[in-house]
Design an enzyme around this catalytic site. Sequence first.
Site, mmCIF file in Angstrom:
data_model
loop_
_atom_site.group_PDB
_atom_site.id
_atom_site.type_symbol
_atom_site.label_atom_id
_atom_site.label_comp_id
_atom_site.label_asym_id
_atom_site.label_seq_id
_atom_site.Cartn_x
_atom_site.Cartn_y
_atom_site.Cartn_z
ATOM 1 N N LYS A 164 0.713 -1.208 0.025
ATOM 2 C CA LYS A 164 -0.071 -0.117 -0.024
ATOM 3 C C LYS A 164 0.845 1.464 0.185
ATOM 4 O O LYS A 164 0.498 2.255 -0.726
ATOM 5 C CB LYS A 164 -0.935 -0.022 1.350
ATOM 6 C CG LYS A 164 -1.846 1.328 1.506
ATOM 7 C CD LYS A 164 -2.670 1.497 0.266
ATOM 8 C CE LYS A 164 -3.829 2.298 0.605
ATOM 9 N NZ LYS A 164 -3.277 3.751 1.111
ATOM 10 N N GLU A 171 0.733 6.753 -6.592
ATOM 11 C CA GLU A 171 -0.451 7.911 -6.620
ATOM 12 C C GLU A 171 0.451 9.456 -6.643
ATOM 13 O O GLU A 171 -0.187 10.026 -7.355
ATOM 14 C CB GLU A 171 -1.057 7.503 -5.380
ATOM 15 C CG GLU A 171 -2.334 8.616 -5.268
ATOM 16 C CD GLU A 171 -3.001 8.192 -3.718
ATOM 17 O OE1 GLU A 171 -2.845 9.124 -3.222
ATOM 18 O OE2 GLU A 171 -3.466 7.108 -3.952
#
Length: 291
Positions: A164, A171
């Site tokens: 993550k 991102e």
Amino acid sequence: MELGLIGLGKMGGNMRERIRRAGHTVIGYDRNPDLADVHSLGELVGKLKAPRVVWVMVPAGGPTQATVDELADLLSPGDVVVDGGNSRWTDDEKHAVELGIKDIGFVDCGVSGGVWGLENGYALMYGGSKENVAKVQPIFDALKPEGEFGAVHAGKVGAGHFAKMVHNGIEYAMMQAYAEGWELLEKVDSVTDVREVFRSWQEGTVIRSWLLDLAVNALDDDEHLEKLRGFAADSGEGRWTVEAAIDNAVPLPAITASLFARFASRQDDSPQMKMIAALRNQFGGHAVEKS
């Protein structure tokens, strides 16, 4: 199955609702009594049948550590704790050892989906032993998006949050690229409708993505992002990604530059950071600073 869920904020509250819609029982605890089903961790554990699964959705660091410490004294051998917050993977390894001394299992789970997860599902990256993951699997299945993809057993303890973390680093870089392109388009006189240029990219281009869709949503709300201050916070995972790259001698020029660009927003009212702030607000409900 039954699940204890600790932390019922923006993410946790919607996760409780999605799990319940799938037919499972969720007993939730939050420091805000208006959100909670029970009024203490002891009451939460007491209402669950053994072997118990308790999912923690509280801020990383001290709050997560305090919650794990209290659960270690309340749970029994064979129970499992899931950390679904944004903890650093090195903390996962520590928590697994602390709980393992009492034969309590531990699974770390990176969760992505933000304010859209209730309806669309949450992308899940989890780490831990096959035995402990199997005890949580019905909840993973309830939370994940429909279809073949959207969830992965990434490896041993710490792998979920590490995956993550890298996801969030990517991102950062993707948002920075959209923001830089948007500022350049806004700067020149020849392009008269930047919002429609972005909208045109939503079909048939190699840069179409959900982030692009959210950028268009933000521009529909505020065409030139004039209501926003050009400031964007960093939530920790970007820094940890760069630190991990240094530790492993892996070059990450794009992700590192995107992190440093956010630091620059502490000093100036950056046009690019208006787009970053708008995107973070769109997908995660993160606070923005008004112009």
